[in-house]
Write a protein that holds these residues in place. Structure first.
Motif, PDB file in Angstrom:
ATOM      1  N   ASP A 179       0.827  -1.202   0.000  1.00 14.10           N
ATOM      2  CA  ASP A 179       0.000   0.000   0.000  1.00 14.10           C
ATOM      3  C   ASP A 179       0.864   1.256   0.000  1.00 14.10           C
ATOM      4  OD1 ASP A 179      -2.405  -1.397   0.000  1.00 14.10           O
ATOM      5  OD2 ASP A 179      -2.431  -1.566   2.190  1.00 14.10           O
ATOM      6  N   SER A 180       1.940   1.233   0.779  1.00 13.92           N
ATOM      7  CA  SER A 180       2.793   2.417   0.866  1.00 13.92           C
ATOM      8  C   SER A 180       3.516   2.681  -0.449  1.00 13.92           C
ATOM      9  CB  SER A 180       3.800   2.272   2.011  1.00 13.92           C
ATOM     10  OG  SER A 180       4.629   1.140   1.809  1.00 13.92           O
ATOM     11  N   TYR A 181       3.923   1.627  -1.150  1.00 15.88           N
ATOM     12  CA  TYR A 181       4.577   1.825  -2.438  1.00 15.88           C
ATOM     13  C   TYR A 181       3.594   2.428  -3.442  1.00 15.88           C
ATOM     14  CZ  TYR A 181       7.022   1.031  -6.814  1.00 15.88           C
ATOM     15  OH  TYR A 181       7.617   1.228  -8.035  1.00 15.88           O
ATOM     16  N   LEU A 182       2.393   1.900  -3.495  1.00 11.33           N
ATOM     17  CA  LEU A 182       1.407   2.404  -4.443  1.00 11.33           C
ATOM     18  C   LEU A 182       1.029   3.847  -4.129  1.00 11.33           C
ATOM     19  CD1 LEU A 182      -0.870  -0.757  -4.747  1.00 11.33           C
ATOM     20  CD2 LEU A 182       0.752   0.110  -6.444  1.00 11.33           C
ATOM     21  N   LEU A 226      15.586  -4.537  -6.540  1.00 12.50           N
ATOM     22  CA  LEU A 226      16.219  -5.472  -5.617  1.00 12.50           C
ATOM     23  C   LEU A 226      16.104  -6.882  -6.181  1.00 12.50           C
ATOM     24  CD1 LEU A 226      15.979  -5.372  -1.768  1.00 12.50           C
ATOM     25  CD2 LEU A 226      15.931  -7.551  -2.972  1.00 12.50           C
ATOM     26  N   ARG A 227      17.227  -7.568  -6.305  1.00 10.20           N
ATOM     27  CA  ARG A 227      17.248  -8.944  -6.807  1.00 10.20           C
ATOM     28  C   ARG A 227      17.827  -9.857  -5.738  1.00 10.20           C
ATOM     29  NH1 ARG A 227      15.222  -9.071 -12.302  1.00 10.20           N
ATOM     30  NH2 ARG A 227      14.591  -6.896 -12.513  1.00 10.20           N
ATOM     31  N   SER A 228      17.314 -11.064  -5.637  1.00  9.49           N
ATOM     32  CA  SER A 228      17.773 -11.998  -4.604  1.00  9.49           C
ATOM     33  C   SER A 228      17.553 -13.427  -5.081  1.00  9.49           C
ATOM     34  CB  SER A 228      17.003 -11.762  -3.296  1.00  9.49           C
ATOM     35  OG  SER A 228      17.308 -12.772  -2.344  1.00  9.49           O
ATOM     36  N   GLU A 236       9.581  -9.991   1.385  1.00 13.37           N
ATOM     37  CA  GLU A 236       9.880  -8.959   2.381  1.00 13.37           C
ATOM     38  C   GLU A 236      10.239  -7.629   1.727  1.00 13.37           C
ATOM     39  OE1 GLU A 236       9.249  -9.247   5.509  1.00 13.37           O
ATOM     40  OE2 GLU A 236       8.653 -11.343   5.225  1.00 13.37           O
ATOM     41  N   ALA A 237      10.972  -7.677   0.615  1.00 16.46           N
ATOM     42  CA  ALA A 237      11.333  -6.444  -0.082  1.00 16.46           C
ATOM     43  C   ALA A 237      10.089  -5.754  -0.640  1.00 16.46           C
ATOM     44  CB  ALA A 237      12.326  -6.739  -1.204  1.00 16.46           C
ATOM     45  N   THR A 238       9.146  -6.550  -1.146  1.00 15.55           N
ATOM     46  CA  THR A 238       7.901  -5.975  -1.654  1.00 15.55           C
ATOM     47  C   THR A 238       7.105  -5.341  -0.516  1.00 15.55           C
ATOM     48  OG1 THR A 238       7.852  -7.691  -3.361  1.00 15.55           O
ATOM     49  CG2 THR A 238       5.829  -6.455  -3.011  1.00 15.55           C
ATOM     50  N   ALA A 239       7.048  -6.031   0.619  1.00 15.72           N
ATOM     51  CA  ALA A 239       6.347  -5.483   1.783  1.00 15.72           C
ATOM     52  C   ALA A 239       7.014  -4.211   2.296  1.00 15.72           C
ATOM     53  CB  ALA A 239       6.283  -6.534   2.889  1.00 15.72           C
ATOM     54  N   ALA A 240       8.328  -4.095   2.097  1.00 13.95           N
ATOM     55  CA  ALA A 240       9.072  -2.917   2.553  1.00 13.95           C
ATOM     56  C   ALA A 240       9.048  -1.781   1.538  1.00 13.95           C
ATOM     57  CB  ALA A 240      10.513  -3.312   2.860  1.00 13.95           C
ATOM     58  N   ALA A 241       8.209  -1.905   0.500  1.00 13.78           N
ATOM     59  CA  ALA A 241       8.029  -0.862  -0.510  1.00 13.78           C
ATOM     60  C   ALA A 241       9.276  -0.616  -1.349  1.00 13.78           C
ATOM     61  CB  ALA A 241       7.564   0.446   0.133  1.00 13.78           C
ATOM     62  N   ALA A 242      10.068  -1.682  -1.574  1.00 12.72           N
ATOM     63  CA  ALA A 242      11.264  -1.555  -2.408  1.00 12.72           C
ATOM     64  C   ALA A 242      10.935  -1.580  -3.893  1.00 12.72           C
ATOM     65  CB  ALA A 242      12.257  -2.664  -2.082  1.00 12.72           C
ATOM     66  N   ALA A 252       2.175 -14.480  -1.363  1.00  8.91           N
ATOM     67  CA  ALA A 252       1.834 -13.060  -1.265  1.00  8.91           C
ATOM     68  C   ALA A 252       0.446 -12.829  -0.684  1.00  8.91           C
ATOM     69  CB  ALA A 252       1.950 -12.414  -2.637  1.00  8.91           C
ATOM     70  N   ASP A 253      -0.509 -13.702  -0.995  1.00 11.22           N
ATOM     71  CA  ASP A 253      -1.861 -13.495  -0.500  1.00 11.22           C
ATOM     72  C   ASP A 253      -1.965 -13.656   1.015  1.00 11.22           C
ATOM     73  OD1 ASP A 253      -2.854 -12.855  -2.942  1.00 11.22           O
ATOM     74  OD2 ASP A 253      -3.879 -14.752  -3.318  1.00 11.22           O
ATOM     75  N   ARG A 254      -0.928 -14.205   1.641  1.00 11.53           N
ATOM     76  CA  ARG A 254      -0.904 -14.304   3.100  1.00 11.53           C
ATOM     77  C   ARG A 254      -0.603 -12.962   3.759  1.00 11.53           C
ATOM     78  NH1 ARG A 254       0.879 -19.385   5.451  1.00 11.53           N
ATOM     79  NH2 ARG A 254       0.615 -21.110   4.002  1.00 11.53           N
ATOM     80  N   ARG A 255      -0.069 -12.031   3.006  1.00  8.29           N
ATOM     81  CA  ARG A 255       0.397 -10.773   3.571  1.00  8.29           C
ATOM     82  C   ARG A 255      -0.646  -9.673   3.362  1.00  8.29           C
ATOM     83  NH1 ARG A 255       6.037 -11.183   4.648  1.00  8.29           N
ATOM     84  NH2 ARG A 255       5.750  -9.089   5.526  1.00  8.29           N
ATOM     85  N   PRO A 256      -1.298  -9.213   4.429  1.00 15.99           N
ATOM     86  CA  PRO A 256      -2.386  -8.223   4.276  1.00 15.99           C
ATOM     87  C   PRO A 256      -1.918  -6.880   3.753  1.00 15.99           C
ATOM     88  CG  PRO A 256      -1.842  -8.568   6.590  1.00 15.99           C
ATOM     89  CD  PRO A 256      -1.110  -9.610   5.827  1.00 15.99           C
ATOM     90  N   GLU A 257      -0.620  -6.556   3.867  1.00 18.89           N
ATOM     91  CA  GLU A 257      -0.126  -5.264   3.398  1.00 18.89           C
ATOM     92  C   GLU A 257       0.183  -5.257   1.905  1.00 18.89           C
ATOM     93  OE1 GLU A 257       3.673  -7.185   5.130  1.00 18.89           O
ATOM     94  OE2 GLU A 257       1.506  -7.543   5.007  1.00 18.89           O
ATOM     95  N   LEU A 258       0.053  -6.419   1.255  1.00 21.41           N
ATOM     96  CA  LEU A 258       0.347  -6.499  -0.174  1.00 21.41           C
ATOM     97  C   LEU A 258      -0.928  -6.512  -0.999  1.00 21.41           C
ATOM     98  CD1 LEU A 258       3.275  -9.089  -0.304  1.00 21.41           C
ATOM     99  CD2 LEU A 258       3.393  -6.588  -0.209  1.00 21.41           C
TER     100      LEU A 258
END
Length: 309
Positions: A179-182, A226-228, A236-242, A252-258
């Protein structure tokens, strides 16, 4: 002059064969020596003695690890039989009658190992307390020599020799952003708009799976993100708005912030396959492990196969 009697001819030492088994499984003399409780010099000396008796190399160095030669693969079969016999002697009679006991080594991708294999195997061990599991998590193509691994779960249909490959389940990759990235960077209107966004995915030079590589090739070139090598780092990088992550839907569907974005335009289906040697599947123990994994997949079919296609 008559030929030596078979019982007087020099034969490989069982101890030397067990050292070969450890090196084949772990890839390094130092790791094998530590697992066996000896030093590296002793392990090297035992392999040298084995090669002298067998008349050729049993191990060769490849990409920093030791791999079996054709002669070594033949010796490995005998080494595995010795190990199974020793485990059989150490296993109580009642457990032997149940038929599910001993050590099973499994190689699987990170996500499958953590979210599917672990809960299934934990329940299986409750029913069979003499069952031991070693779970190797890595996202790579199927091993052709399969040394030291009883069962593999791989991404994409494998091309295998001297083994049985079976489809296990499908799963989907989708595009996700926090949400924060968007809020900061906006919601891309279509796939072409991704060229203005950082993408989070595997390191291209280390990606060995064609099906995973094809997913990224469907998308436009984007700024370096970010590549890993770890799918959990992607999440985690997606959740951190990277940036915008290319993620397994069932993670991903487990994470409510995504939030999943452009789901209709991008829904990449991939399959998991099991690979095992025929001789391993003849035993009750590996079959029990495989049955437990299949049951877990069936119970979570909607979660794993969630997608738009």
């Amino acid at each position: 002059m008559s030929a030596p009697h078979p019982l007087t001819a020099r034969q490989p030492s069982p101890d030397d064969l067990l050292v070969l088994l450890a090196v084949a499984r772990l890839g390094k003399f130092s790791a094998a020596a530590e697992a066996l409780g000896v030093n590296s010099t002793t392990a090297s000396r035992r392999i040298a003695a084995l090669e002298k008796v067998m008349g050729g190399r049993v191990l060769v160095r490849e990409s920093g690890d030791w791999e079996l030669t054709e002669l070594g693969r033949g010796a490995l079969v005998v080494a595995e039989e010795i190990e199974r016999s020793l485990q059989h002697l150490a296993t109580p009679l009642q457990t032997r009658r149940d038929g599910v006991a001993g050590l099973v080594r499994i190689a699987a991708s990170d996500a499958f190992a953590a979210h599917v294999a672990v809960p299934a195997l934990a329940r299986l061990q409750e029913n069979y307390p003499r069952l031991s599991i070693e779970l190797i998590s890595a996202t790579r193509r199927v091993r052709q020599n399969r040394s030291g691994v009883d069962l593999e779960i791989v991404v994409g249909r494998p091309d295998v020799h001297r083994a049985v490959a079976r489809h296990l389940t499908d799963y989907h990759l989708g595009l996700y952003a926090s949400d924060s990235y968007l809020a900061s960077h906006g919601h891309p209107a279509d796939l072409t708009a991704l060229a203005e966004h950082r993408l989070i995915y595997y390191i291209e030079s280390s990606l060995q799976i064609d099906e995973l590589d094809l997913a990224a090739k469907q998308l436009p070139a984007s700024p370096i993100g970010l590549r890993s090598t770890s799918v959990f780092a992607h999440v985690e990088a997606t959740a951190a708005a990277a940036g915008i992550g290319i993620l397994p839907v069932y993670l991903a569907d487990r994470r409510p912030e995504l939030r999943r974005i452009l789901a209709v335009e991008f829904d990449h289906r991939i399959s998991y396959w099991t690979v095992a040697r025929e001789e391993a599947l003849r035993g009750n123990t590996v079959r029990a492990v495989l049955d437990a994994l299949r049951a877990e997949v069936r119970a979570r079919a909607s979660e794993l196969r969630g997608g738009c296609g």
